[in-house]
Scaffold this motif. Structure first.
Motif, PDB file in Angstrom:
ATOM      1  N   ARG A 127       0.834  -1.213   0.000  1.00  0.00           N
ATOM      2  CA  ARG A 127       0.000   0.000   0.000  1.00  0.00           C
ATOM      3  C   ARG A 127       0.869   1.263   0.000  1.00  0.00           C
ATOM      4  O   ARG A 127       0.554   2.237  -0.680  1.00  0.00           O
ATOM      5  CB  ARG A 127      -0.934   0.008   1.214  1.00  0.00           C
ATOM      6  N   VAL A 131       0.944   4.296  -3.086  1.00  0.00           N
ATOM      7  CA  VAL A 131       0.653   5.726  -2.942  1.00  0.00           C
ATOM      8  C   VAL A 131       1.922   6.577  -2.982  1.00  0.00           C
ATOM      9  O   VAL A 131       1.872   7.791  -2.755  1.00  0.00           O
ATOM     10  CB  VAL A 131      -0.122   6.007  -1.637  1.00  0.00           C
ATOM     11  N   ARG A 152      -1.359  10.933   1.525  1.00  0.00           N
ATOM     12  CA  ARG A 152      -1.027   9.660   0.879  1.00  0.00           C
ATOM     13  C   ARG A 152      -1.193   8.489   1.846  1.00  0.00           C
ATOM     14  O   ARG A 152      -1.657   7.420   1.453  1.00  0.00           O
ATOM     15  CB  ARG A 152       0.396   9.717   0.325  1.00  0.00           C
ATOM     16  N   LEU A 155      -4.767   7.741   2.111  1.00  0.00           N
ATOM     17  CA  LEU A 155      -5.194   7.030   0.908  1.00  0.00           C
ATOM     18  C   LEU A 155      -4.779   5.564   0.976  1.00  0.00           C
ATOM     19  O   LEU A 155      -5.548   4.672   0.586  1.00  0.00           O
ATOM     20  CB  LEU A 155      -4.606   7.704  -0.328  1.00  0.00           C
ATOM     21  N   ALA A 156      -3.577   5.299   1.481  1.00  0.00           N
ATOM     22  CA  ALA A 156      -3.126   3.912   1.637  1.00  0.00           C
ATOM     23  C   ALA A 156      -4.057   3.147   2.567  1.00  0.00           C
ATOM     24  O   ALA A 156      -4.396   1.984   2.311  1.00  0.00           O
ATOM     25  CB  ALA A 156      -1.696   3.891   2.180  1.00  0.00           C
ATOM     26  N   LEU A 186      -1.917  10.924  -8.926  1.00  0.00           N
ATOM     27  CA  LEU A 186      -1.894   9.653  -8.202  1.00  0.00           C
ATOM     28  C   LEU A 186      -3.287   9.034  -8.181  1.00  0.00           C
ATOM     29  O   LEU A 186      -3.455   7.838  -8.456  1.00  0.00           O
ATOM     30  CB  LEU A 186      -1.387   9.870  -6.777  1.00  0.00           C
TER      31      LEU A 186
END
Length: 253
Positions: A127, A131, A152, A155-156, A186
């Protein structure tokens, strides 16, 4: 629009708090595989709509269907099973400050999956790589990361359970233009490579121009949905000012 292609359907949603009506009969269909951007002025109820779609609050009236199932009629136990199939990031990351980034990412996996620690660690590395975070970030606390890195990491965590559906609440808020652009790219890359459906609340015109397939505008307690070009040609005064005002001209330039 084929019903088979609709992953989220909001029907006749009314959200009222006391005498204040926030939404008055909102209808939204989110098409599988698209990026839908949601915009609106202050007080238009963007966050309220997101919380309603996520099942965090029930609308006064109306339905929210995810994969054809009405979450407004579900028990907490039933709703929990639905929640494991979507990922969410909130405006300020909402990472647990006392936990490392690895522990934050692993939290959904610990809650829903029975995995060995070695497997959790390998999935965490995957993960982080997805990201664009270094593996060294795993052992850090959120307070040790920059704003962009926190976004990020969040988001992971949202991708921890391999969701098909991703909700992003103001994902580029607080980021400088370069970091915001990198985050947009991304999201676009992950959406394409993982075949995600993305619903994104944003005020960032660059994000709307860069990655959104359609735009939904909350205005006058209703919602107007169209392609970006269609929205930009809409004659509603608020929409016209938002997309053609001084700030918008600065983005276009």
């Amino acid at each position: 629009m084929s019903a088979d292609n609709v992953i989220v359907s909001v029907r006749g949603v009314v959200n009222r708090f006391g005498d204040q009506v926030i939404h008055d009969g909102v209808d939204v269909d989110v098409v599988r595989g698209e990026v839908l951007g949601i915009v609106g002025g202050s007080g238009s109820g963007k966050s309220v709509l997101l919380r309603t779609i996520l099942g965090l609050q029930k609308p006064t009236t109306g339905q929210v269907l995810i994969e054809g199932a009405d979450i407004t009629a579900m028990s907490e136990r039933q709703l929990l099973n639905v929640k494991r199939h979507y990922g969410v990031t909130f405006q300020h990351g909402a990472l647990f400050s006392s936990m490392t980034i690895a522990d934050n990412i692993q939290l959904p996996m610990r809650e829903f999956c029975n995995l060995k620690q070695s497997t959790l660690d390998e999935l965490t590395k995957l993960r982080l790589n997805m990201v664009g975070l270094p593996l060294s970030a795993a052992t850090k606390l959120p307070s040790q990361l920059s704003g962009g890195m926190i976004k990020r990491a969040a988001l992971a965590r949202a991708l921890a359970l391999d969701p098909q559906l991703l909700f992003l609440d103001e994902p580029t808020a607080g980021l400088d233009p370069i970091s915001a652009s990198e985050f947009d790219h991304l999201v676009s890359y992950l959406q394409d490579s993982l075949k995600l459906t993305v619903v994104m609340i944003t005020h960032d015109l660059d994000s709307l121009l860069t990655i959104c397939d359609r735009v939904a505008v909350l205005v006058d307690k209703k919602i107007i949905i169209d392609t970006l070009s269609g929205i930009m040609n809409n004659t509603n005064p608020w929409i016209h000012e938002y997309f053609h005002g001084a700030r918008a001209r600065g983005v276009a330039a």
